[in-house]
Scaffold this active site. Structure first.
Site, PDB file in Angstrom:
ATOM      1  N   CYS A 192      40.823 -12.143 114.583  1.00 48.55           N
ATOM      2  CA  CYS A 192      40.790 -11.629 113.201  1.00 48.55           C
ATOM      3  C   CYS A 192      39.858 -10.447 113.006  1.00 48.55           C
ATOM      4  O   CYS A 192      39.937  -9.780 111.976  1.00 48.55           O
ATOM      5  CB  CYS A 192      40.489 -12.728 112.200  1.00 48.55           C
ATOM      6  SG  CYS A 192      39.146 -13.770 112.606  1.00 48.55           S
ATOM      7  N   HIS A 210      45.289 -20.215 109.344  1.00 49.43           N
ATOM      8  CA  HIS A 210      46.364 -19.282 109.703  1.00 49.43           C
ATOM      9  C   HIS A 210      47.120 -19.796 110.940  1.00 49.43           C
ATOM     10  O   HIS A 210      46.583 -20.591 111.719  1.00 49.43           O
ATOM     11  CB  HIS A 210      45.771 -17.915 110.081  1.00 49.43           C
ATOM     12  CG  HIS A 210      45.212 -17.134 108.941  1.00 49.43           C
ATOM     13  ND1 HIS A 210      43.928 -16.627 108.946  1.00 49.43           N
ATOM     14  CD2 HIS A 210      45.763 -16.723 107.765  1.00 49.43           C
ATOM     15  CE1 HIS A 210      43.714 -15.957 107.829  1.00 49.43           C
ATOM     16  NE2 HIS A 210      44.799 -16.000 107.092  1.00 49.43           N
TER      17      HIS A 210
HETATM   18  C1  CIR Z   1      39.047 -15.949 104.838  1.00 49.50           C
HETATM   19  O1  CIR Z   1      39.063 -17.108 104.431  1.00 49.50           O
HETATM   20  O2  CIR Z   1      39.883 -15.138 104.482  1.00 49.50           O
HETATM   21  C2  CIR Z   1      37.944 -15.535 105.779  1.00 49.50           C
HETATM   22  N1  CIR Z   1      36.749 -16.224 105.427  1.00 49.50           N
HETATM   23  C3  CIR Z   1      38.315 -15.808 107.215  1.00 49.50           C
HETATM   24  C4  CIR Z   1      39.512 -14.995 107.670  1.00 49.50           C
HETATM   25  C5  CIR Z   1      39.804 -15.213 109.106  1.00 49.50           C
HETATM   26  N2  CIR Z   1      40.941 -14.444 109.482  1.00 49.50           N
HETATM   27  C6  CIR Z   1      41.720 -14.738 110.515  1.00 49.50           C
HETATM   28  O3  CIR Z   1      41.543 -15.752 111.164  1.00 49.50           O
HETATM   29  N3  CIR Z   1      42.742 -13.932 110.774  1.00 49.50           N
END
Ligand code: CIR
Length: 259
Positions: free
Chosen positions: A249, A162
């Site tokens: 996140c 991201h």
């Molecule tokens: C994903 O791949 O969606 C999750 N394993 C990790 C999401 C992390 N989100 C973020 O950095 N905003």
């Protein structure tokens, strides 16, 4: 005084079946993940946030990463349509939790966007074009927020999940960046610090007021931050990091208009 809310969700016991894009799968210690997440919630509370902690969703491995499911502005909240199809069932409970606080807009197909791709600096929303966020999603966000005076700027990111894996805000006029993943010159007239080259994942920090919540796993970059007199609360986030998570996140931070 305005109350700051932090919406979080308990770690799912199925976290070890999470989505992974840039990391190899490693075994995740669920109990340790839970303890680390509790420390995160405590840090938010100690920095003055009122934490609204939603119950775990056992069938939704990535649901602790609530940031991806909404963009919460003072005027409205946008419920996203995550690029990862496995994450689309996370939206219902987040919409319910946000409903008392904001009018909601809901993204729909073919738009995709995850909140980890949105960096807000004052009235500008920088939105990463990533594997999870597409141009049609960014256009939709623009249509909803421009009438409130926001500017939306798409930003190219490479090599990471991201936009906020690559860059985050660490002071009123300061960013922390990994320049291998995003060009810091794209963010207007603002200063930046670069992460230590040995710590590519170190650019994600959570700024609450004038203090940072920051993972313990980046000591070299942390030393740099401390040299710049930035106040930091660190804690171990190892298990959520194995799930490609970071500090921003795990929460949605917004003002409580009800106070
Ligand atoms: C994903 O791949 O969606 C999750 N394993 C990790 C999401 C992390 N989100 C973020 O950095 N905003």
């Amino acid at each position: 005084m305005t109350q700051i809310l932090a919406l979080t969700r308990q770690v799912s016991p199925s976290l070890d079946r999470c989505e992974l894009t840039f990391l190899e799968r490693q075994s995740i210690d669920f109990l340790l993940a839970h303890t680390q997440h509790q420390a995160y919630e405590r840090a938010l509370a100690e920095l003055g946030c009122r934490v609204i902690s939603l119950p775990a969703e056992p069938g939704l491995p990535d649901s602790v990463f609530v940031e991806d499911i909404a963009i919460v502005l003072d005027e409205l909240a946008i419920i996203t349509r995550p690029g990862a199809a496995s994450r689309r069932q996370e939206i219902g409970s987040i919409a319910l939790a946000l409903q008392p606080y904001r009018g909601l807009k809901q993204m729909s197909s073919p738009d995709t966007l995850e909140g980890g791709d949105v960096l807000r600096l004052d009235q500008t929303l920088y939105v990463g074009i990533s594997g999870r966020t597409n141009l049609s999603g960014i256009r939709q966000v623009s249509e909803w927020v421009v009438p409130y005076g926001y500017i939306v700027k798409p930003i190219e990111v490479r090599g990471c999940l991201h936009l906020k894996s690559a860059i985050s805000q660490i002071g009123s006029d300061l960013l922390l960046v990994n320049p291998a993943w995003v060009d810091p010159k794209g963010f207007g007239d603002i200063n930046w610090l670069e992460v230590d080259q040995n710590e590519p994942y170190a650019a994600n920090a959570l700024l609450i007021g004038d203090k940072l919540i920051y993972p313990a796993s980046f000591p070299l970059t942390r030393e740099l931050l401390e040299k710049h007199d930035i106040a930091i609360t660190t804690f171990d986030l190892s298990e959520l990091q194995k799930a490609e998570g970071a500090v921003t996140c795990c929460s949605l931070i917004f003002k409580d208009h009800l106070v």
